[in-house]
Write an enzyme that holds these catalytic residues in place. Structure first.
Site, PDB file in Angstrom:
ATOM      1  N   LYS A 279       7.638  -1.741 -11.809  1.00  0.00           N
ATOM      2  CA  LYS A 279       7.768  -1.111 -10.491  1.00  0.00           C
ATOM      3  C   LYS A 279       6.976  -1.898  -9.454  1.00  0.00           C
ATOM      4  CE  LYS A 279       3.877   1.987 -11.478  1.00  0.00           C
ATOM      5  NZ  LYS A 279       3.508   3.379 -11.865  1.00  0.00           N
TER       6      LYS A 279
ATOM      7  N   ARG B 180       2.462  16.109 -10.468  1.00  0.00           N
ATOM      8  CA  ARG B 180       3.123  15.095  -9.639  1.00  0.00           C
ATOM      9  C   ARG B 180       4.614  15.224  -9.904  1.00  0.00           C
ATOM     10  NH1 ARG B 180       1.335   8.818 -10.257  1.00  0.00           N
ATOM     11  NH2 ARG B 180       2.904   8.944 -11.896  1.00  0.00           N
TER      12      ARG B 180
ATOM     13  N   TYR C 133     -15.993 -10.565  15.239  1.00  0.00           N
ATOM     14  CA  TYR C 133     -15.885  -9.353  16.061  1.00  0.00           C
ATOM     15  C   TYR C 133     -17.128  -8.485  15.941  1.00  0.00           C
ATOM     16  CZ  TYR C 133     -10.882 -10.184  16.740  1.00  0.00           C
ATOM     17  OH  TYR C 133      -9.673 -10.702  17.095  1.00  0.00           O
TER      18      TYR C 133
ATOM     19  N   MET D  19      -7.580  -9.774  11.096  1.00  0.00           N
ATOM     20  CA  MET D  19      -6.210  -9.603  10.621  1.00  0.00           C
ATOM     21  C   MET D  19      -5.713 -10.854   9.905  1.00  0.00           C
ATOM     22  SD  MET D  19      -2.704  -8.736  12.703  1.00  0.00           S
ATOM     23  CE  MET D  19      -3.286  -7.158  13.319  1.00  0.00           C
TER      24      MET D  19
HETATM   25  C1  LIG Z   1       3.084   3.379 -13.208  1.00  0.00           C
HETATM   26  C2  LIG Z   1       3.475   4.262 -14.308  1.00  0.00           C
HETATM   27  C3  LIG Z   1       3.348   3.832 -15.636  1.00  0.00           C
HETATM   28  C4  LIG Z   1       2.617   2.553 -16.008  1.00  0.00           C
HETATM   29  O1  LIG Z   1       1.268   2.888 -16.015  1.00  0.00           O
HETATM   30  P1  LIG Z   1       0.137   1.780 -16.317  1.00  0.00           P
HETATM   31  O2  LIG Z   1      -1.113   2.544 -16.298  1.00  0.00           O
HETATM   32  O3  LIG Z   1       0.235   0.821 -15.180  1.00  0.00           O
HETATM   33  O4  LIG Z   1       0.477   1.169 -17.599  1.00  0.00           O
HETATM   34  C5  LIG Z   1       3.818   4.651 -16.635  1.00  0.00           C
HETATM   35  N1  LIG Z   1       4.404   5.837 -16.354  1.00  0.00           N
HETATM   36  C6  LIG Z   1       4.528   6.287 -15.096  1.00  0.00           C
HETATM   37  C7  LIG Z   1       5.159   7.616 -14.855  1.00  0.00           C
HETATM   38  C8  LIG Z   1       4.061   5.537 -14.026  1.00  0.00           C
HETATM   39  O5  LIG Z   1       4.166   5.993 -12.779  1.00  0.00           O
END
Ligand SMILES: *Cc1c(COP(=O)(O)O)cnc(C)c1O
Length: 396
Positions: free
Chosen positions: A33, A131, A271, A319
């Protein structure tokens, strides 16, 4: 261009995949992801599959479709989708979807029915995250609806999914509760659905942490069942929140020195003149700022690695740039400043930046800006076989 570059070592991805394979009998789902945590989803997915992962996991169906467009054929699970997600495309492209509500289940079933196909679904139960998993109070009715749609041929329940909120701390009391809830959800689901679904609960922390035999928490730790599949994201790219040492960081970020100046003690920098140099020194300018992923909150704490030694950031993060104190021996224009890497040469790590800025290493590696160039080093490794090696041979 500033020259800021993120280099991803696919060899590290391959080694991390094998390291995870070595500590679990479960199938490994490579979670790619968010562009594989900023490391490049297609490259990381292909490398992980070649190194022994057998599934891919993503958040949205769109992320999964991009993997299919790149020619990746492996099983893919997508687990977080809006109600009007491209369910039909998921069904057509053999993308599994996790569902956690009646609305999501009915949406994917309707898309499958219209196409005279069967959607592959994983029922996702909340095991303490509050969640995206289905609240336990709704689980029975979700399973019963899934069974009805299974009977109608619109869906096949192929998986049961949970997620652990506290796996980073193996001794946390929530782990046992999550494991119990997942087991109970499994018993309920089995009363409804046709075939025994694949079970997956554990992510990186549960798998790596459980693998650490010398963990100080071992006595009190809850054994998290690895089930049929483990979903591995962080460990794949070398984020090792518990310091198990089983995996290595795959990303290095650096940039060349743009200019160097000598300044006297008493010179204020940047800054707000938030920092005043306390001695005569050389300042080096690096063209990476908060728009490129240098956390502004790290000012006053962070250093980069320049000419073989730490060079602290002085003044605020801008930035587009940072100024670092390079000390009495001036670096040269074009010298490479390493922002973070695996840490093998003494350079800071993403975990160091996370500590300096009050966040997670995940936030650092996924936070690089669009101006940072990406370079990918191939895994020059037998496991990568196939097309890539033939391609290399044809060129040499
Ligand atoms: C991101 C995620 C994972 C992977 O988790 P890691 O701790 O990065 O291995 C697994 N399951 C769900 C639902 C996630 O959102």
């Amino acid at each position: 261009m500033s020259g800021a570059t993120a280099t991803v070592d696919l060899g590290a991805i391959a080694r991390n995949t094998r390291a995870v394979r070595a500590v679990t009998p479960a199938a490994v789902m490579a979670v790619v992801k968010a562009d594989a945590f900023g490391h490049g989803a297609v490259d990381v997915a292909s490398t992980a599959l070649a190194a022994g992962a057998s599934w891919l996991g993503v958040t949205s169906i769109e992320e999964a479709l991009a993997l299919r467009d790149a020619g990746i054929d492996a099983p893919i699970l997508s687990w977080l989708n809006r109600i009007d997600a491209p369910w039909a495309d998921a069904v057509a492209q053999r993308i599994d979807v996790a569902v956690a509500s009646l609305e999501q289940l009915e949406a994917v079933a309707a898309a499958a029915a219209r196409a005279h196909r069967t959607a592959r679904v994983h029922l996702h139960v909340d095991t303490g995250m509050a969640r995206e998993g289905a609240p336990m109070a709704t689980w029975d009715s979700l399973c019963s609806a899934a069974a009805r749609l299974e009977h109608a041929g619109a869906v096949a329940v192929v998986g049961l999914m949970g997620h652990l909120p506290c796996a980073d701390d193996p001794a946390h009391q929530a782990n046992a509760r999550s494991v119990e809830q997942f087991a109970l959800a499994g018993v309920i689901a089995r009363a409804y659905v046709r075939n025994a679904p694949m079970r997956h609960l554990a992510a990186s922390a549960a798998v790596l942490g459980g693998a650490a035999d010398d963990s100080p928490h071992r006595e009190s730790a809850t054994r998290v069942p690895h089930g049929d599949i483990v979903r591995i994201g962080a460990a794949l790219v070398g984020i090792d929140s518990q310091g198990t040492g089983h995996v290595e960081a795959a990303m290095s970020v650096g940039a060349p020195v743009i200019s160097v100046r000598h300044v006297d003690a008493g010179t204020p920098v940047g800054y707000g003149h938030s920092h005043v140099m306390s001695s005569d020194t050389h300042l080096a300018l690096i063209a990476m700022g908060y728009a490129d992923g240098i956390p502004a909150a790290a000012a006053g704490k962070a250093h980069v690695f320049l000419a073989g030694r730490p060079a602290p950031i002085v003044g605020r993060v801008s930035m587009d740039s940072i100024v670092v104190d390079a000390g009495t021996t001036p670096p040269r224009v074009g010298d490479w400043a390493t922002i973070f890497g695996p840490g093998r040469l003494g350079e800071p790590t993403a975990a160091d930046w996370a500590r300096w800025s009050g966040t997670l290493a995940h936030d650092i590696v996924t936070g690089l800006g669009a101006r940072v160039a990406r370079v990918t080093l191939p895994a020059d490794d037998v496991s990568l076989g196939g097309a890539r090696r033939e391609h290399a041979a044809a060129r040499s």
